[in-house]
Design an enzyme around this catalytic site. Structure first.
Site, PDB file in Angstrom:
ATOM      1  N   HIS A 141      -8.698  58.139  58.048  1.00 33.08           N
ATOM      2  CA  HIS A 141      -9.956  57.984  57.934  1.00 33.08           C
ATOM      3  C   HIS A 141      -9.679  58.290  59.667  1.00 33.08           C
ATOM      4  O   HIS A 141     -10.673  58.294  61.019  1.00 33.08           O
ATOM      5  CB  HIS A 141      -9.096  56.289  58.689  1.00 33.08           C
ATOM      6  CG  HIS A 141      -9.528  55.735  58.074  1.00 33.08           C
ATOM      7  ND1 HIS A 141      -8.912  54.485  57.559  1.00 33.08           N
ATOM      8  CD2 HIS A 141     -10.005  55.958  56.601  1.00 33.08           C
ATOM      9  CE1 HIS A 141      -9.195  53.967  56.814  1.00 33.08           C
ATOM     10  NE2 HIS A 141      -9.484  54.774  55.817  1.00 33.08           N
ATOM     11  N   GLN A 149      -1.988  56.005  57.575  1.00 32.04           N
ATOM     12  CA  GLN A 149      -3.216  55.744  57.618  1.00 32.04           C
ATOM     13  C   GLN A 149      -3.707  54.643  58.938  1.00 32.04           C
ATOM     14  O   GLN A 149      -4.168  54.836  59.283  1.00 32.04           O
ATOM     15  CB  GLN A 149      -3.533  54.589  56.707  1.00 32.04           C
ATOM     16  CG  GLN A 149      -5.341  55.172  56.533  1.00 32.04           C
ATOM     17  CD  GLN A 149      -6.118  55.087  54.746  1.00 32.04           C
ATOM     18  OE1 GLN A 149      -6.267  55.340  54.737  1.00 32.04           O
ATOM     19  NE2 GLN A 149      -5.921  53.809  54.562  1.00 32.04           N
ATOM     20  N   GLU A 150      -2.873  53.427  58.267  1.00 27.74           N
ATOM     21  CA  GLU A 150      -2.938  52.282  60.019  1.00 27.74           C
ATOM     22  C   GLU A 150      -1.792  51.693  60.399  1.00 27.74           C
ATOM     23  O   GLU A 150      -1.109  51.416  59.547  1.00 27.74           O
ATOM     24  CB  GLU A 150      -3.968  51.631  59.050  1.00 27.74           C
ATOM     25  CG  GLU A 150      -4.922  51.294  57.974  1.00 27.74           C
ATOM     26  CD  GLU A 150      -5.723  51.393  57.226  1.00 27.74           C
ATOM     27  OE1 GLU A 150      -5.514  49.813  57.510  1.00 27.74           O
ATOM     28  OE2 GLU A 150      -6.640  51.174  56.512  1.00 27.74           O
ATOM     29  N   LYS A 320     -10.489  43.996  48.067  1.00 28.22           N
ATOM     30  CA  LYS A 320     -11.984  44.170  48.335  1.00 28.22           C
ATOM     31  C   LYS A 320     -12.951  44.144  47.184  1.00 28.22           C
ATOM     32  O   LYS A 320     -12.750  44.832  46.356  1.00 28.22           O
ATOM     33  CB  LYS A 320     -11.366  45.826  48.519  1.00 28.22           C
ATOM     34  CG  LYS A 320     -10.833  45.978  49.036  1.00 28.22           C
ATOM     35  CD  LYS A 320     -10.104  47.913  49.511  1.00 28.22           C
ATOM     36  CE  LYS A 320     -10.184  48.172  50.723  1.00 28.22           C
ATOM     37  NZ  LYS A 320      -9.352  48.993  50.465  1.00 28.22           N
ATOM     38  N   ARG A 349     -13.921  48.048  54.560  1.00 31.19           N
ATOM     39  CA  ARG A 349     -13.833  49.210  54.192  1.00 31.19           C
ATOM     40  C   ARG A 349     -13.461  50.917  55.031  1.00 31.19           C
ATOM     41  O   ARG A 349     -13.874  49.948  56.402  1.00 31.19           O
ATOM     42  CB  ARG A 349     -14.817  49.467  52.816  1.00 31.19           C
ATOM     43  CG  ARG A 349     -14.439  48.952  52.067  1.00 31.19           C
ATOM     44  CD  ARG A 349     -12.943  48.527  51.180  1.00 31.19           C
ATOM     45  NE  ARG A 349     -12.490  50.145  50.240  1.00 31.19           N
ATOM     46  CZ  ARG A 349     -12.511  50.296  49.348  1.00 31.19           C
ATOM     47  NH1 ARG A 349     -12.806  50.016  48.759  1.00 31.19           N
ATOM     48  NH2 ARG A 349     -12.059  51.712  49.175  1.00 31.19           N
ATOM     49  N   SER A 350     -13.423  51.590  54.984  1.00 24.18           N
ATOM     50  CA  SER A 350     -13.266  52.126  56.593  1.00 24.18           C
ATOM     51  C   SER A 350     -15.339  52.072  56.618  1.00 24.18           C
ATOM     52  O   SER A 350     -15.250  52.327  57.908  1.00 24.18           O
ATOM     53  CB  SER A 350     -13.005  53.183  56.383  1.00 24.18           C
ATOM     54  OG  SER A 350     -13.452  53.715  55.249  1.00 24.18           O
TER      55      SER A 350
HETATM   56  P1  PGA Z   1     -10.521  52.608  53.182  1.00 27.02           P
HETATM   57  O1  PGA Z   1      -9.300  52.531  53.141  1.00 27.02           O
HETATM   58  O2  PGA Z   1     -11.467  51.825  52.956  1.00 27.02           O
HETATM   59  O3  PGA Z   1     -11.068  53.753  53.488  1.00 27.02           O
HETATM   60  O4  PGA Z   1     -10.567  52.746  51.444  1.00 27.02           O
HETATM   61  C1  PGA Z   1      -8.848  51.222  53.556  1.00 27.02           C
HETATM   62  C2  PGA Z   1      -7.562  51.198  53.114  1.00 27.02           C
HETATM   63  O5  PGA Z   1      -7.203  51.883  52.776  1.00 27.02           O
HETATM   64  O6  PGA Z   1      -7.301  49.378  53.134  1.00 27.02           O
HETATM   65 ZN    ZN Z   2      -5.342  50.525  52.189  1.00 30.03          ZN
END
Ligand code: PGA
Ligand code: ZN
Length: 393
Positions: A141, A149-150, A320, A349-350
């Site tokens: 991201h 990532q987060e 999702k 989503r990102s």
């Molecule tokens: P993405 O990432 O929407 O880019 O797939 C979000 C996540 O990994 O939760």
């Molecule tokens: Zn994820």
């Protein structure tokens, strides 16, 4: 029944084209847009490039949907699957499918003069989820930022949605101040989290301090979590970090150590998307005090959740709708998880739009968290809707 459908391409938060659908019935209207991922799971439903998908839908799909009953969601979604004819929506595109499926539900709710969360959740839908928001991030991201990532926060002690949303925003703001103080001022990643050039350990340190400050100021308990998005780090054999590689066993131990060191209440995708056994080992070690959540592992897919249940791979499922393509499939995934004692987290989503449907889905389906960032227009559209929904409950 459906009188008119319009599909179009609109902008998403990364400036890319995505699909939006409008559905009109005699006395109802529904609009929904498809989000898109950057760290997408291999087993997700497949999107078609937006413009091409819209053209195809206009020509080959929409004529067959006119006259359908929006209040029969299961039949509508089954028709989408039938018209697509593949297992992963690669023909019509999962972006078109999810926009139409969600617009159908919204048109039905509107025709009954009900809010979407009430239409889907019924008379007893009575609790909004806690917001789970990322305050520092990197991975897929942002360039040259953290490896995890987060870095997420969740105000577990918040009295209501409003306090919860403001607590996360306050942590986000405080993190900025702390980064600046350390000379690590920076821009933001795709989801609005700060994207500093720092090691993961320093990110934990900074957020711990920010959480402490905000907890005291607001008198609310706030906990930390992470989304490792580990498939992005995995090369098929090892997890590649800047200062060396970890074997799958070492990765499990590293994750368990992070849970204990930082009292994490939530860890998403700690291992690669094929590693049900590694997930199971970690869940066995820390699952009594931390949610181990599968995103790329499960991709909102009942077959993969079933496999996870058999292996005791996780105690939480990320949801999702665009990973699977329809609202019915999304509901089935949630139902399977929850009826087997797993928690569910509804997620953005990102790449997002200002569509706020997931705030309603998370409330209707009793997800424990709504994962949708902390700041930014396309994120606050969901968070602010959560505040409004809570007023109506
Ligand atoms: P993405 O990432 O929407 O880019 O797939 C979000 C996540 O990994 O939760
Ligand atoms: Zn994820």
């Amino acid at each position: 029944s459906i009188e008119q459908i319009t599909v179009r391409t609109i902008l998403d938060s990364r400036g890319n084209a995505t699909v939006e659908a409008d559905i009109y019935t005699a006395c109802g209207f529904g609009r929904a847009a498809a989000p898109s991922g950057a760290s997408t799971g291999t087993y997700e439903a497949k999107v078609r490039p937006a413009r091409d998908a819209v053209e195809n839908a206009q020509e080959h799909l929409i004529p067959s949907l006119i006259g359908e009953d929006t209040r029969d969601q299961i039949t509508f979604d089954a028709l989408l699957r039938e018209l697509d004819g593949t297992a992963d929506f690669s023909s019509i595109g999962a972006n078109v499918a999810v926009a139409l499926s969600l617009a159908c539900a919204k048109a039905a709710a509107s025709s009954l003069d009900l809010e979407l969360f009430r239409y889907l959740g019924g008379a007893f839908a009575g609790r909004t989820p806690l917001p789970l928001g990322n305050v520092i991030g990197g991975g897929a991201h942002a360039t040259d930022a953290t490896e995890i990532q987060e870095f997420l926060v969740v105000p577990t002690g918040a009295a209501d949605a409003q306090e919860a949303v403001f607590a996360n925003a306050a942590v986000h703001r405080t993190v900025k101040d702390l980064l600046k103080k350390r000379g690590k001022g920076c821009g933001k990643g795709d989801e609005g989290a700060w994207a500093p050039r720092i090691a993961d350990a320093e990110a934990f340190e900074i957020i711990t301090e920010a959480v402490g400050t905000v907890s005291d100021d607001m008198n609310v308990e706030i906990n930390m979590g992470i989304d490792v998005a580990a498939s992005e780090l995995f090369d098929g054999e090892q997890y590649r970090y800047r200062d060396g590689a970890k074997s799958p066993e070492e990765q499990v131990a590293y994750m368990a150590d992070l849970v204990d060191r930082y009292d994490l209440v939530y860890v998403e995708d700690p291992l690669a998307e094929e590693d049900f056994d590694g997930f199971a080992d970690l869940t066995d070690m820390v699952g009594d005090r931390c949610l181990i959540c599968g995103d790329d592992l499960f991709v909102t897919n009942v077959d993969r959740i079933m496999r996870g249940l058999e292996k005791h791979a996780a105690n939480c499922v990320l949801i999702k709708p665009n990973q699977i393509g329809t609202l019915s499939d999304t509901f089935e995934a949630i139902h399977l998880a929850q009826s087997n004692g797993m928690e569910t987290v509804m997620s953005h989503r990102s790449g997002e739009t200002t569509d706020n449907t997931i705030a309603h889905l998370a409330t209707a389906f009793e997800c424990i968290f709504l994962k949708t960032g902390a700041v930014g227009g396309e994120r606050i559209s969901k968070l602010n809707e959560l505040i409004r929904i809570e007023e109506l409950i």
